[in-house]
Design an enzyme around this catalytic site. Structure first.
Site, mmCIF file in Angstrom:
data_model
loop_
_atom_site.group_PDB
_atom_site.id
_atom_site.type_symbol
_atom_site.label_atom_id
_atom_site.label_comp_id
_atom_site.label_asym_id
_atom_site.label_seq_id
_atom_site.Cartn_x
_atom_site.Cartn_y
_atom_site.Cartn_z
ATOM 1 N N PRO A 86 -45.114 -6.026 26.955
ATOM 2 C CA PRO A 86 -44.120 -6.356 25.929
ATOM 3 C C PRO A 86 -43.646 -7.811 26.034
ATOM 4 C CG PRO A 86 -43.237 -4.740 27.502
ATOM 5 C CD PRO A 86 -44.662 -4.975 27.874
ATOM 6 N N GLU B 40 -43.576 -1.634 35.653
ATOM 7 C CA GLU B 40 -42.783 -2.722 35.063
ATOM 8 C C GLU B 40 -43.630 -3.964 34.794
ATOM 9 O OE1 GLU B 40 -39.479 -2.675 33.972
ATOM 10 O OE2 GLU B 40 -39.991 -0.565 34.191
ATOM 11 N N ARG C 256 -63.256 -3.254 14.133
ATOM 12 C CA ARG C 256 -63.554 -3.196 12.700
ATOM 13 C C ARG C 256 -63.871 -4.568 12.109
ATOM 14 N NH1 ARG C 256 -59.517 -4.219 9.431
ATOM 15 N NH2 ARG C 256 -59.935 -2.666 7.831
ATOM 16 N N ASP D 251 -58.090 -6.564 3.177
ATOM 17 C CA ASP D 251 -57.021 -5.961 3.963
ATOM 18 C C ASP D 251 -55.752 -6.786 3.927
ATOM 19 O OD1 ASP D 251 -58.636 -3.995 4.871
ATOM 20 O OD2 ASP D 251 -59.155 -5.028 6.727
HETATM 21 N N1 ADE Z 1 -46.660 -2.125 27.174
HETATM 22 C C1 ADE Z 1 -45.450 -1.617 26.905
HETATM 23 N N2 ADE Z 1 -45.015 -1.993 25.711
HETATM 24 C C2 ADE Z 1 -45.992 -2.777 25.174
HETATM 25 C C3 ADE Z 1 -46.131 -3.483 23.962
HETATM 26 N N3 ADE Z 1 -45.197 -3.468 23.013
HETATM 27 N N4 ADE Z 1 -47.264 -4.181 23.764
HETATM 28 C C4 ADE Z 1 -48.209 -4.208 24.699
HETATM 29 N N5 ADE Z 1 -48.140 -3.580 25.869
HETATM 30 C C5 ADE Z 1 -47.034 -2.859 26.109
#
Ligand code: ADE
Length: 230
Positions: free
Chosen positions: A89, A116, A154, A169
């Site tokens: 994230p 984490e 794709r 797309d």
């Molecule tokens: N791992 C946890 N959340 C994630 C996200 N939003 N994008 C990529 N990997 C992740």
């Protein structure tokens, strides 16, 4: 193209690789996608893959002395230089543009991050690109890896048939807008009619209508995409 996904949970991928368009792409030899189980690279008698963060804090981190050897092992499977991607994230956003760039690489290794995250030294040593699929937090990187593989696959030549073409797309290179509304039979359902222009056979009028609707939907739903173009 070769894509390897380094993961603690290889079984999660079976349904995704084994169905629909990805299944066909693998069968036709256009995409060689496979998992690399991380557990065998774990350290000690219990094949430990994670550990407590130095300096304290909640959660566990994936160990660099587990992730780096696993990725290096995966690298041996192709002659090309592999591009290494960590799902996280904290990463830069995975977009259609990023999918296009990744699809040009002959060999991609995606590390599905867990706990984490990953010890920062693994990212440095592998020169990994950290990528997020959106501003939300998943329980692990496996679903993010699947999303990326799907979006990349794709775009590979021959993976989509003519009827499934990718050029129109949403977010495609052509315009970067959302696609507008689409209709199929029946021409009327519960009093709702398909817009007449789509039934009339005037290709230029259809093209113009679709462009207008794409612009309208983009302005209403994703004004940020229009701003990006200015
Ligand atoms: N791992 C946890 N959340 C994630 C996200 N939003 N994008 C990529 N990997 C992740």
């Amino acid at each position: 193209m070769i894509i390897q996904v380094v993961t603690l949970f290889p079984e999660m991928f079976e349904g995704v690789w084994g169905s629909s368009i990805l299944k066909r792409a693998r069968r036709d030899g256009r995409l060689d996608v496979r998992t690399v189980p991380l557990r065998p690279f774990g350290v000690g008698p219990h094949h430990q893959t994670d550990d407590y963060p130095f300096g304290g804090g909640v959660g566990m981190l994936m160990r660099t002395d587990v992730v780096v050897p696993a990725v290096e092992w995966a690298m041996l499977h192709a002659a090309h230089d592999a591009r290494v991607v960590f799902t996280s994230p904290q990463g830069r956003l995975f977009t259609q543009r990023v999918a296009e760039v990744f699809s040009q690489h002959p060999h991609l290794i995606i590390v599905a991050g867990h706990y984490e995250g990953v010890d920062e030294r693994a990212r440095v040593l592998l020169e990994a690109d950290e990528v997020s699929i959106g501003d939300f937090v998943l329980t692990g990187g496996e679903l993010a890896a699947m999303v990326m593989v799907d979006a990349i696959a794709r775009l590979l030549p021959g993976v989509l048939g003519a009827a499934e073409g990718a050029a129109d797309d949403s977010f495609s290179r052509e315009h970067g807008w959302l696609e507008g509304p689409q209709y199929t039979r029946p021409p009327e359902y519960r009093g709702l009619k398909v817009p007449g222009v789509l039934l009339g056979g005037d290709h230029e009028a259809v093209r113009h209508y679709r462009e207008e609707m794409a612009r309208l939907w983009t302005r209403e739903r994703r004004p940020d995409l229009l701003e990006d173009q200015e």
